[in-house]
Design a protein around this motif. Structure first.
Motif, PDB file in Angstrom:
ATOM      1  N   ALA A  47       0.847  -1.194   0.000  1.00 58.31           N
ATOM      2  CA  ALA A  47       0.000   0.000   0.000  1.00 58.31           C
ATOM      3  C   ALA A  47       0.886   1.249   0.000  1.00 58.31           C
ATOM      4  O   ALA A  47       2.088   1.163   0.277  1.00 58.31           O
ATOM      5  CB  ALA A  47      -0.903  -0.016   1.231  1.00 58.31           C
ATOM      6  N   PRO A  48       0.308   2.407  -0.308  1.00 54.39           N
ATOM      7  CA  PRO A  48       1.102   3.649  -0.277  1.00 54.39           C
ATOM      8  C   PRO A  48       1.798   3.824   1.077  1.00 54.39           C
ATOM      9  O   PRO A  48       1.190   3.613   2.126  1.00 54.39           O
ATOM     10  CB  PRO A  48       0.064   4.746  -0.505  1.00 54.39           C
ATOM     11  CG  PRO A  48      -1.041   4.064  -1.268  1.00 54.39           C
ATOM     12  CD  PRO A  48      -1.083   2.663  -0.711  1.00 54.39           C
ATOM     13  N   GLY A  49       3.063   4.173   1.044  1.00 59.71           N
ATOM     14  CA  GLY A  49       3.836   4.411   2.260  1.00 59.71           C
ATOM     15  C   GLY A  49       4.433   3.169   2.894  1.00 59.71           C
ATOM     16  O   GLY A  49       5.144   3.268   3.889  1.00 59.71           O
ATOM     17  N   ASP A  50       4.122   2.001   2.335  1.00 59.84           N
ATOM     18  CA  ASP A  50       4.661   0.769   2.916  1.00 59.84           C
ATOM     19  C   ASP A  50       6.167   0.665   2.707  1.00 59.84           C
ATOM     20  O   ASP A  50       6.696   1.041   1.672  1.00 59.84           O
ATOM     21  CB  ASP A  50       4.005  -0.468   2.293  1.00 59.84           C
ATOM     22  CG  ASP A  50       2.775  -0.928   3.042  1.00 59.84           C
ATOM     23  OD1 ASP A  50       2.575  -0.495   4.200  1.00 59.84           O
ATOM     24  OD2 ASP A  50       2.011  -1.725   2.474  1.00 59.84           O
ATOM     25  N   ARG A  51       6.814   0.152   3.737  1.00 58.64           N
ATOM     26  CA  ARG A  51       8.233  -0.237   3.689  1.00 58.64           C
ATOM     27  C   ARG A  51       8.281  -1.614   4.328  1.00 58.64           C
ATOM     28  O   ARG A  51       7.390  -1.988   5.082  1.00 58.64           O
ATOM     29  CB  ARG A  51       9.100   0.732   4.496  1.00 58.64           C
ATOM     30  CG  ARG A  51       9.108   2.141   4.007  1.00 58.64           C
ATOM     31  CD  ARG A  51      10.156   2.992   4.753  1.00 58.64           C
ATOM     32  NE  ARG A  51      10.296   2.643   6.153  1.00 58.64           N
ATOM     33  CZ  ARG A  51      10.219   3.523   7.153  1.00 58.64           C
ATOM     34  NH1 ARG A  51       9.999   4.799   6.934  1.00 58.64           N
ATOM     35  NH2 ARG A  51      10.372   3.108   8.395  1.00 58.64           N
ATOM     36  N   LEU A  52       9.339  -2.347   4.033  1.00 57.92           N
ATOM     37  CA  LEU A  52       9.421  -3.700   4.592  1.00 57.92           C
ATOM     38  C   LEU A  52       9.421  -3.703   6.111  1.00 57.92           C
ATOM     39  O   LEU A  52       8.826  -4.590   6.725  1.00 57.92           O
ATOM     40  CB  LEU A  52      10.654  -4.429   4.074  1.00 57.92           C
ATOM     41  CG  LEU A  52      10.548  -5.000   2.670  1.00 57.92           C
ATOM     42  CD1 LEU A  52      11.750  -5.890   2.384  1.00 57.92           C
ATOM     43  CD2 LEU A  52       9.274  -5.771   2.453  1.00 57.92           C
ATOM     44  N   ASP A  53      10.070  -2.726   6.732  1.00 57.86           N
ATOM     45  CA  ASP A  53      10.083  -2.713   8.196  1.00 57.86           C
ATOM     46  C   ASP A  53       8.679  -2.488   8.760  1.00 57.86           C
ATOM     47  O   ASP A  53       8.304  -3.095   9.758  1.00 57.86           O
ATOM     48  CB  ASP A  53      11.091  -1.698   8.736  1.00 57.86           C
ATOM     49  CG  ASP A  53      10.811  -0.262   8.319  1.00 57.86           C
ATOM     50  OD1 ASP A  53      10.204  -0.037   7.250  1.00 57.86           O
ATOM     51  OD2 ASP A  53      11.236   0.643   9.051  1.00 57.86           O
ATOM     52  N   LEU A  81      10.784  -4.793  -3.344  1.00 50.07           N
ATOM     53  CA  LEU A  81       9.523  -5.438  -2.982  1.00 50.07           C
ATOM     54  C   LEU A  81       8.389  -4.451  -2.748  1.00 50.07           C
ATOM     55  O   LEU A  81       7.223  -4.790  -2.949  1.00 50.07           O
ATOM     56  CB  LEU A  81       9.708  -6.313  -1.739  1.00 50.07           C
ATOM     57  CG  LEU A  81      10.596  -7.531  -1.923  1.00 50.07           C
ATOM     58  CD1 LEU A  81      10.769  -8.256  -0.597  1.00 50.07           C
ATOM     59  CD2 LEU A  81      10.021  -8.464  -2.973  1.00 50.07           C
ATOM     60  N   THR A  82       8.696  -3.249  -2.322  1.00 50.70           N
ATOM     61  CA  THR A  82       7.649  -2.258  -2.047  1.00 50.70           C
ATOM     62  C   THR A  82       7.608  -1.163  -3.108  1.00 50.70           C
ATOM     63  O   THR A  82       6.897  -0.173  -2.944  1.00 50.70           O
ATOM     64  CB  THR A  82       7.851  -1.633  -0.656  1.00 50.70           C
ATOM     65  OG1 THR A  82       9.174  -1.097  -0.566  1.00 50.70           O
ATOM     66  CG2 THR A  82       7.625  -2.658   0.443  1.00 50.70           C
ATOM     67  N   ALA A  83       8.322  -1.334  -4.196  1.00 44.67           N
ATOM     68  CA  ALA A  83       8.392  -0.300  -5.239  1.00 44.67           C
ATOM     69  C   ALA A  83       7.108  -0.202  -6.064  1.00 44.67           C
ATOM     70  O   ALA A  83       6.823   0.834  -6.646  1.00 44.67           O
ATOM     71  CB  ALA A  83       9.587  -0.561  -6.156  1.00 44.67           C
ATOM     72  N   VAL A  84       6.328  -1.292  -6.104  1.00 46.10           N
ATOM     73  CA  VAL A  84       5.113  -1.311  -6.920  1.00 46.10           C
ATOM     74  C   VAL A  84       3.893  -1.479  -6.010  1.00 46.10           C
ATOM     75  O   VAL A  84       3.766  -2.504  -5.327  1.00 46.10           O
ATOM     76  CB  VAL A  84       5.166  -2.465  -7.956  1.00 46.10           C
ATOM     77  CG1 VAL A  84       3.871  -2.540  -8.751  1.00 46.10           C
ATOM     78  CG2 VAL A  84       6.359  -2.292  -8.873  1.00 46.10           C
ATOM     79  N   LEU A  85       3.021  -0.464  -6.008  1.00 45.36           N
ATOM     80  CA  LEU A  85       1.795  -0.555  -5.210  1.00 45.36           C
ATOM     81  C   LEU A  85       0.922  -1.699  -5.730  1.00 45.36           C
ATOM     82  O   LEU A  85       0.857  -1.944  -6.929  1.00 45.36           O
ATOM     83  CB  LEU A  85       1.017   0.757  -5.279  1.00 45.36           C
ATOM     84  CG  LEU A  85       1.710   1.980  -4.680  1.00 45.36           C
ATOM     85  CD1 LEU A  85       0.835   3.210  -4.830  1.00 45.36           C
ATOM     86  CD2 LEU A  85       2.065   1.742  -3.230  1.00 45.36           C
ATOM     87  N   GLY A  86       0.306  -2.409  -4.809  1.00 44.95           N
ATOM     88  CA  GLY A  86      -0.569  -3.514  -5.168  1.00 44.95           C
ATOM     89  C   GLY A  86       0.143  -4.856  -5.284  1.00 44.95           C
ATOM     90  O   GLY A  86      -0.518  -5.884  -5.447  1.00 44.95           O
ATOM     91  N   ARG A  87       1.452  -4.844  -5.208  1.00 42.46           N
ATOM     92  CA  ARG A  87       2.190  -6.115  -5.283  1.00 42.46           C
ATOM     93  C   ARG A  87       1.814  -6.989  -4.096  1.00 42.46           C
ATOM     94  O   ARG A  87       1.690  -6.522  -2.966  1.00 42.46           O
ATOM     95  CB  ARG A  87       3.693  -5.858  -5.286  1.00 42.46           C
ATOM     96  CG  ARG A  87       4.489  -7.147  -5.341  1.00 42.46           C
ATOM     97  CD  ARG A  87       5.958  -6.919  -5.442  1.00 42.46           C
ATOM     98  NE  ARG A  87       6.633  -8.207  -5.534  1.00 42.46           N
ATOM     99  CZ  ARG A  87       7.886  -8.348  -5.855  1.00 42.46           C
ATOM    100  NH1 ARG A  87       8.620  -7.305  -6.136  1.00 42.46           N
ATOM    101  NH2 ARG A  87       8.431  -9.557  -5.904  1.00 42.46           N
ATOM    102  N   ARG A  88       1.658  -8.272  -4.333  1.00 34.37           N
ATOM    103  CA  ARG A  88       1.353  -9.228  -3.271  1.00 34.37           C
ATOM    104  C   ARG A  88       2.656  -9.830  -2.769  1.00 34.37           C
ATOM    105  O   ARG A  88       3.390 -10.438  -3.538  1.00 34.37           O
ATOM    106  CB  ARG A  88       0.434 -10.330  -3.782  1.00 34.37           C
ATOM    107  CG  ARG A  88      -0.933  -9.835  -4.134  1.00 34.37           C
ATOM    108  CD  ARG A  88      -1.811 -10.975  -4.650  1.00 34.37           C
ATOM    109  NE  ARG A  88      -3.097 -10.479  -5.040  1.00 34.37           N
ATOM    110  CZ  ARG A  88      -4.135 -10.333  -4.208  1.00 34.37           C
ATOM    111  NH1 ARG A  88      -4.023 -10.661  -2.944  1.00 34.37           N
ATOM    112  NH2 ARG A  88      -5.273  -9.869  -4.655  1.00 34.37           N
ATOM    113  N   LEU A  89       2.907  -9.650  -1.489  1.00 33.24           N
ATOM    114  CA  LEU A  89       4.114 -10.191  -0.869  1.00 33.24           C
ATOM    115  C   LEU A  89       3.756 -11.428  -0.058  1.00 33.24           C
ATOM    116  O   LEU A  89       2.791 -11.422   0.707  1.00 33.24           O
ATOM    117  CB  LEU A  89       4.770  -9.159   0.049  1.00 33.24           C
ATOM    118  CG  LEU A  89       5.223  -7.864  -0.607  1.00 33.24           C
ATOM    119  CD1 LEU A  89       5.795  -6.921   0.442  1.00 33.24           C
ATOM    120  CD2 LEU A  89       6.225  -8.133  -1.701  1.00 33.24           C
TER     121      LEU A  89
END
Length: 108
Positions: A47-53, A81-89
């Protein structure tokens, strides 16, 4: 040598004797696990603003566990991993751990 939650926990150390006679102890190389070998427990959509931490804090209750998400998704460059919004991790437990999360929030 390392906490049980560290990506280096359980990795052997080795020593090297330098030419000047000093001995240096180091941690042997850590090989990344195959994502398919890990226990899959959920997923997180970026989502917007997400980072792995931040994702790790939500999923594992500890921002320092971001390495688990990188491992589960086969990332050599975790920031991708967080560069594309909507990506499923994929959210997974580390190698050798089975069952549910020991603490923290449930996977979303």
């Amino acid at each position: 040598m390392f906490e049980a939650t560290s990506r280096y926990h359980g990795i052997a150390t080795a020593t090297l004797t330098l030419q000047d006679g000093r001995t240096v102890t180091y941690v042997r190389r850590r090989f990344l696990p195959q994502p398919g070998d890990l226990k899959f427990i959920g997923e997180q959509i970026v989502a917007p603003g997400d980072r792995l931490d931040r994702i790790a804090a939500r999923q594992y209750g500890d921002p320092e566990q971001a390495w688990r998400i990188a491992d589960a998704n086969g990332a050599l460059r975790p920031e991708d991993l967080t560069a594309v919004l909507g990506r499923r991790l994929r959210i997974a437990l580390p190698t050798g751990v089975s069952g549910a999360l020991p603490a923290g929030p449930a996977p979303s």
